[in-house]
Structures are given as C-alpha cells and as structure tokens.
Design an enzyme around this catalytic site. Structure first.
Site, PDB file in Angstrom:
ATOM      1  N   ARG A 142     -11.219 -64.842  14.281  1.00 60.42           N
ATOM      2  CA  ARG A 142     -12.227 -63.982  14.931  1.00 60.42           C
ATOM      3  C   ARG A 142     -12.409 -62.692  14.140  1.00 60.42           C
ATOM      4  NH1 ARG A 142     -10.461 -63.195  20.915  1.00 60.42           N
ATOM      5  NH2 ARG A 142     -12.376 -61.972  20.992  1.00 60.42           N
ATOM      6  N   HIS A 163     -16.445 -65.708  19.674  1.00 59.74           N
ATOM      7  CA  HIS A 163     -15.571 -66.692  20.322  1.00 59.74           C
ATOM      8  C   HIS A 163     -15.305 -67.804  19.327  1.00 59.74           C
ATOM      9  CE1 HIS A 163     -15.579 -64.994  24.345  1.00 59.74           C
ATOM     10  NE2 HIS A 163     -16.769 -64.545  23.998  1.00 59.74           N
ATOM     11  N   HIS A 217       0.134 -75.075  13.859  1.00 61.57           N
ATOM     12  CA  HIS A 217       0.248 -73.689  13.386  1.00 61.57           C
ATOM     13  C   HIS A 217       0.874 -73.809  12.004  1.00 61.57           C
ATOM     14  CE1 HIS A 217       1.135 -69.453  13.059  1.00 61.57           C
ATOM     15  NE2 HIS A 217       2.427 -69.691  12.982  1.00 61.57           N
ATOM     16  N   VAL A 237       8.238 -69.344  19.985  1.00 57.71           N
ATOM     17  CA  VAL A 237       7.543 -68.635  18.907  1.00 57.71           C
ATOM     18  C   VAL A 237       8.112 -69.016  17.538  1.00 57.71           C
ATOM     19  CG1 VAL A 237       6.815 -66.357  18.092  1.00 57.71           C
ATOM     20  CG2 VAL A 237       7.290 -66.704  20.527  1.00 57.71           C
ATOM     21  N   ARG A 287      -6.957 -64.111  13.919  1.00 61.05           N
ATOM     22  CA  ARG A 287      -7.278 -63.841  12.510  1.00 61.05           C
ATOM     23  C   ARG A 287      -8.678 -64.367  12.173  1.00 61.05           C
ATOM     24  NH1 ARG A 287      -1.256 -65.794  10.686  1.00 61.05           N
ATOM     25  NH2 ARG A 287      -0.321 -63.732  10.667  1.00 61.05           N
ATOM     26  N   GLY A 346      15.910 -67.418  15.506  1.00 63.61           N
ATOM     27  CA  GLY A 346      15.896 -68.429  14.458  1.00 63.61           C
ATOM     28  C   GLY A 346      16.500 -67.912  13.179  1.00 63.61           C
ATOM     29  N   PRO A 357       9.161 -74.038  12.742  1.00 58.73           N
ATOM     30  CA  PRO A 357       7.787 -74.508  12.936  1.00 58.73           C
ATOM     31  C   PRO A 357       7.508 -74.705  14.427  1.00 58.73           C
ATOM     32  CG  PRO A 357       9.174 -76.294  12.124  1.00 58.73           C
ATOM     33  CD  PRO A 357      10.052 -75.095  12.196  1.00 58.73           C
ATOM     34  N   VAL A 358       6.591 -73.888  14.944  1.00 60.51           N
ATOM     35  CA  VAL A 358       6.476 -73.724  16.393  1.00 60.51           C
ATOM     36  C   VAL A 358       6.103 -75.017  17.130  1.00 60.51           C
ATOM     37  CG1 VAL A 358       4.089 -72.833  16.331  1.00 60.51           C
ATOM     38  CG2 VAL A 358       5.599 -72.178  18.188  1.00 60.51           C
ATOM     39  N   ASP A 359       5.249 -75.848  16.527  1.00 58.66           N
ATOM     40  CA  ASP A 359       4.828 -77.066  17.237  1.00 58.66           C
ATOM     41  C   ASP A 359       5.991 -78.053  17.361  1.00 58.66           C
ATOM     42  OD1 ASP A 359       1.847 -76.483  17.338  1.00 58.66           O
ATOM     43  OD2 ASP A 359       2.239 -76.336  15.201  1.00 58.66           O
ATOM     44  N   ASP A 400      -3.594 -67.333  14.870  1.00 60.22           N
ATOM     45  CA  ASP A 400      -4.543 -67.805  13.847  1.00 60.22           C
ATOM     46  C   ASP A 400      -5.987 -67.646  14.345  1.00 60.22           C
ATOM     47  OD1 ASP A 400      -2.340 -69.823  12.245  1.00 60.22           O
ATOM     48  OD2 ASP A 400      -2.076 -69.462  14.376  1.00 60.22           O
ATOM     49  N   ARG A 408      12.899 -76.798   3.344  1.00 63.52           N
ATOM     50  CA  ARG A 408      12.212 -76.525   4.608  1.00 63.52           C
ATOM     51  C   ARG A 408      12.802 -77.395   5.728  1.00 63.52           C
ATOM     52  NH1 ARG A 408       7.692 -78.004   7.236  1.00 63.52           N
ATOM     53  NH2 ARG A 408       6.673 -76.328   8.380  1.00 63.52           N
ATOM     54  N   SER A 439       3.473 -70.630  20.931  1.00 65.02           N
ATOM     55  CA  SER A 439       2.421 -69.622  20.688  1.00 65.02           C
ATOM     56  C   SER A 439       1.279 -70.224  19.878  1.00 65.02           C
ATOM     57  CB  SER A 439       2.994 -68.400  19.985  1.00 65.02           C
ATOM     58  OG  SER A 439       3.673 -68.790  18.815  1.00 65.02           O
TER      59      SER A 439
HETATM   60  N1  LIG Z   1       4.400 -68.580  16.034  1.00 69.11           N
HETATM   61  C1  LIG Z   1       3.899 -67.556  15.326  1.00 69.11           C
HETATM   62  O1  LIG Z   1       2.689 -67.286  15.353  1.00 69.11           O
HETATM   63  C2  LIG Z   1       4.868 -66.736  14.494  1.00 69.11           C
HETATM   64  C3  LIG Z   1       4.445 -65.604  13.809  1.00 69.11           C
HETATM   65  C4  LIG Z   1       5.392 -64.873  13.090  1.00 69.11           C
HETATM   66  C5  LIG Z   1       6.708 -65.299  13.033  1.00 69.11           C
HETATM   67  N2  LIG Z   1       7.058 -66.429  13.697  1.00 69.11           N
HETATM   68  C6  LIG Z   1       8.431 -66.949  13.675  1.00 69.11           C
HETATM   69  O2  LIG Z   1       9.222 -66.197  14.581  1.00 69.11           O
HETATM   70  C7  LIG Z   1      10.591 -66.341  14.211  1.00 69.11           C
HETATM   71  C8  LIG Z   1      11.258 -64.973  14.187  1.00 69.11           C
HETATM   72  O3  LIG Z   1      10.738 -64.211  13.130  1.00 69.11           O
HETATM   73  P1  LIG Z   1      11.367 -62.775  12.791  1.00 69.11           P
HETATM   74  O4  LIG Z   1      10.571 -62.225  11.676  1.00 69.11           O
HETATM   75  O5  LIG Z   1      11.534 -62.001  14.051  1.00 69.11           O
HETATM   76  O6  LIG Z   1      12.826 -63.217  12.250  1.00 69.11           O
HETATM   77  P2  LIG Z   1      14.138 -62.322  12.236  1.00 69.11           P
HETATM   78  O7  LIG Z   1      15.070 -62.976  11.293  1.00 69.11           O
HETATM   79  O8  LIG Z   1      13.765 -60.895  12.036  1.00 69.11           O
HETATM   80  O9  LIG Z   1      14.719 -62.459  13.741  1.00 69.11           O
HETATM   81  C9  LIG Z   1      15.300 -63.619  14.220  1.00 69.11           C
HETATM   82  C10 LIG Z   1      16.420 -63.184  15.132  1.00 69.11           C
HETATM   83  O10 LIG Z   1      16.947 -64.329  15.819  1.00 69.11           O
HETATM   84  C11 LIG Z   1      18.328 -64.068  16.042  1.00 69.11           C
HETATM   85  N3  LIG Z   1      19.011 -65.312  16.393  1.00 69.11           N
HETATM   86  C12 LIG Z   1      19.306 -66.374  15.601  1.00 69.11           C
HETATM   87  N4  LIG Z   1      19.919 -67.334  16.325  1.00 69.11           N
HETATM   88  C13 LIG Z   1      20.006 -66.865  17.587  1.00 69.11           C
HETATM   89  C14 LIG Z   1      20.521 -67.410  18.788  1.00 69.11           C
HETATM   90  N5  LIG Z   1      21.078 -68.638  18.824  1.00 69.11           N
HETATM   91  N6  LIG Z   1      20.435 -66.664  19.911  1.00 69.11           N
HETATM   92  C15 LIG Z   1      19.890 -65.432  19.888  1.00 69.11           C
HETATM   93  N7  LIG Z   1      19.378 -64.870  18.769  1.00 69.11           N
HETATM   94  C16 LIG Z   1      19.436 -65.585  17.639  1.00 69.11           C
HETATM   95  C17 LIG Z   1      18.794 -63.446  14.734  1.00 69.11           C
HETATM   96  O11 LIG Z   1      20.011 -62.739  14.896  1.00 69.11           O
HETATM   97  C18 LIG Z   1      17.612 -62.539  14.390  1.00 69.11           C
HETATM   98  O12 LIG Z   1      17.790 -61.224  14.857  1.00 69.11           O
HETATM   99  C19 LIG Z   1      10.592 -67.037  12.827  1.00 69.11           C
HETATM  100  O13 LIG Z   1      10.870 -68.417  13.010  1.00 69.11           O
HETATM  101  C20 LIG Z   1       9.167 -66.841  12.342  1.00 69.11           C
HETATM  102  O14 LIG Z   1       8.761 -67.846  11.435  1.00 69.11           O
HETATM  103  C21 LIG Z   1       6.185 -67.154  14.435  1.00 69.11           C
END
Ligand SMILES: NC(=O)c1ccc[n+]([C@@H]2O[C@H](COP(=O)([O-])OP(=O)(O)OC[C@H]3O[C@@H](n4cnc5c(N)ncnc54)[C@H](O)[C@@H]3O)[C@@H](O)[C@H]2O)c1
Length: 322
Positions: free
Chosen positions: A160, A175, A182, A125, A158, A86, A128-130, A155, A95, A150
């Site tokens: 727990r 539990h 999310h 992951v 966190r 992403g 916005p995941v949902d 959450d 946003r 995910s």
């Molecule tokens: N769901 C959760 O609980 C949770 C928790 C933490 C972070 N996140 C989310 O996870 C995501 C990643 O976070 P991060 O800190 O690793 O970000 P990051 O910027 O470190 O890594 C994202 C990676 O995706 C790569 N990328 C972009 N487009 C791509 C594509 N089309 N194909 C392959 N790779 C591609 C980028 O080159 C980069 O290396 C974010 O959206 C963040 O908000 C989710």
C-alpha cells in the site's frame, strides 16, 4: 447497574520473545491503549528485565497499562499470546536447521500455552511464520482460527505504501493485499487492488501519469518482496512496521472488530488448498479468524497461491518428516 457490571474486560496480552520485534510491539501496544496488561517473557532474563524496566518508565506517558515480566503461569488468563521468540541464522547454518530450531521453540511454547487452558488467541510472528503457525496448530491441538500468523499484513502495508507513493494518493485510500507465503513466493493480488473504490487499472487509465504501468507493477511487487532483505542489510532487523502491523492485528482481536486482514491461517479447501497455513483475506475478531473471504482471484493469482502452498508444504514436510 448490574447489566454494566461485566462489561469491562481486562485485556491481557503476553509477549513471548523480547528481542527487536517483541520489544517494539510491546512499546507500540502500550501506546495504543488497547491492552490493560502487557506481560513480557524472554528466555534471556537480563534482556526481559531490561526491556520491562525501559517500558515501565514510560508509564506516565502511556495510556493506563500494567507492564511486567511473566512466566508460563500467566498464559491461562491471556486474551492474546504473541510469539516472537526464536533464533537467528548462524554462520554455516542452513535455513532448514533454522526452521527446525524455531519449530521446536514454537512447538513447545504452543504446547505450554495449550496446557494452561488459555481461551485466547495465539499470534505467531517468528519466521518462517506460515510453517510455524502450522506447527503450533498441530502441537497445541487448538481449533483452526485461534492460532494465526502475522502472515502478509506487513507485506500488504509495504505494498500500500509503495502504490500510494507512486500514484501520489494517500495510503489510507489504497486498498491492496499481498497474499500467499510471507516470503519469496508471495504475490500481489492486483485484481483486488483499488484506489478510492476504483480498480487500479481503471484508476491508472483515468490518471494518465505513466506510460509503463505494467512495468511499474512488477517493480512495485518486487520491491515489496525484497523489503525485508533491504532493511536487514541496512540495519540487521526489521521491527517498527512489523510492530505496528501486530498492533493492528491485536486491535482486531482485543476489540472483536471483524477486520479483514491477510493473516496466515489454516486453509481447509478454500481456494482449492487444504491443510496448509498461508495468507488470504480473513475476518479477524476476538476468537481469531472466524471466516475466510472468498476473493475472486484471477487465474494467475490462483496459480500463485497454489505455488505458495506447494512451497510451504515442502517446508512443513521437511520439518515433520525428517
Ligand atoms: N512475521 C513477520 O512479519 C516478521 C517480521 C520481522 C521479524 N519476524 C521474525 O520475528 C522473530 C523475532 O525477530 P527479532 O528481530 O525480534 O529477533 P531477536 O533475536 O531480536 O529476538 C528473539 C528473542 O527470542 C528469545 N527466545 C528464544 N527462544 C525463546 C524461548 N524458548 N522462550 C522465550 N524467548 C525465547 C531470544 O532470547 C530473543 O530475545 C524472527 O523469527 C524474525 O524473523 C517476523
């Protein structure tokens, strides 16, 4: 002997996005011994190569596992595809711009995975995941259950941790679940919260340690909600605990555990909500979510869940209808 012949299954996990979250997850997954093969893919090929090299040098210390770079041709045989790819928000960007960009990335990856005839599970992951779990379902055409987000697994961990540390009880005996989005509209399902099998309010009455439990409850819930903001302010990203939460979900899928986890999943009338992905307690196994647990939520918790669904509906519509 023949009966044993097919009992060994080669477990292949493809990780798309090798940034903070993808790399930390790959590292934790390698240590867990759950996967036979971990394939790391990033559109930034230097980063991909660097992460793979750094990981393979740990091979003498990991349980046996093959780690390598990959491409879309690796999707077909994957048991699990974890998408952390992403873009982050840039200065001046709204946003909604970010949602649209990530929706396009996740939408096209999920189409490529579907075209590969992969029979595994997709785990989203990226935030916005949902919303992105919903987009991946629509764009791939896969049946619900095989694409999960995910969600609030992190959450809930966190939550727990905070109850455990406030009450002075081992986190493994707590539990507790965070449900809904999310994000900012998530909520604590206090009615389902137990310590050592005792409902939290009853445990609190027996414990007698504090006189302001109601106030503590709202502080704990607020701290869960603000956790990511705090960590991002301190160090720019969250990745350790989410990496472990992803290993927990992976374990349920790769070992067919039927574990109850608050992953994001498409609701189809459960809790009175239809056609939106959010987190409720769900049974996760080798084919993804195979059942949603009909938890008897309180009236206010049901209202909070519907509130999350309304917010997510608006966000999905903003991506799909503009
Ligand atoms: N769901 C959760 O609980 C949770 C928790 C933490 C972070 N996140 C989310 O996870 C995501 C990643 O976070 P991060 O800190 O690793 O970000 P990051 O910027 O470190 O890594 C994202 C990676 O995706 C790569 N990328 C972009 N487009 C791509 C594509 N089309 N194909 C392959 N790779 C591609 C980028 O080159 C980069 O290396 C974010 O959206 C963040 O908000 C989710």
């Amino acid at each position: 002997m023949d009966n044993n012949k097919n009992q060994y299954q080669h477990r292949r996990v493809v990780v798309i996005g090798a940034g903070s979250v993808g790399a930390t997850y790959s590292y934790a997954l390698a240590q867990s011994g759950l996967a036979d093969e971990i394939i790391v893919i990033d559109k930034n090929k230097d980063l991909e190569q660097g992460q793979v090299l750094d990981l393979v040098h740990g091979q003498p210390f990991f349980p046996s596992v093959n780690i390598r770079s990959g491409s879309t041709s690796d999707y077909g045989d994957a048991n699990l595809i974890v998408i952390t790819a992403g873009v982050a928000q840039k200065p001046g960007e709204t946003r909604l711009d970010l949602v649209r960009k990530n929706a396009e990335i996740i939408g096209s990856i999920s189409e490529e995975v579907a075209a590969s005839n992969c029979r595994g599970v997709m785990l989203i992951v990226t935030n916005p995941v949902d919303v992105l779990t919903y987009i991946a379902l629509k764009r791939s055409g896969w049946e619900r259950g095989r694409i999960i987000g995910s969600g609030t697994v992190l959450d809930s961990a966190r939550f727990r941790h905070l109850i455990s540390s406030y009450c002075g009880i081992d986190v493994h005996n707590v539990h507790a679940y965070i449900l809904g989005e999310h994000g900012d509209s998530e909520f604590a399902a206090w009615s389902m919260t137990h310590i050592a099998g005792i409902k939290i309010d009853e445990h609190c009455a027996l414990c007698g340690k504090c006189s302001d439990w109601k106030k503590q409850q709202s502080l704990i819930e607020q701290r869960v909600r603000d956790s990511a903001y705090h960590i991002i302010n301190y160090k720019g990203a969250t990745h350790y605990a989410v990496g472990l939460a992803l290993v927990r979900i992976s374990s349920a899928i790769l070992r067919g555990e039927s574990s109850v986890l608050t992953v994001s999943t498409l609701l189809d009338g459960e809790f009175g909500i239809k056609d939106i992905c959010l987190s409720v307690p769900s049974v996760v196994s080798d084919k993804g979510v195979n059942k949603i647990v009909s938890s008897p939520l309180s009236d206010s918790e049901r209202a909070s869940l519907s509130g999350s669904a309304d917010i997510l509906r608006k966000s999905v519509d903003s991506v799909l209808l503009t």
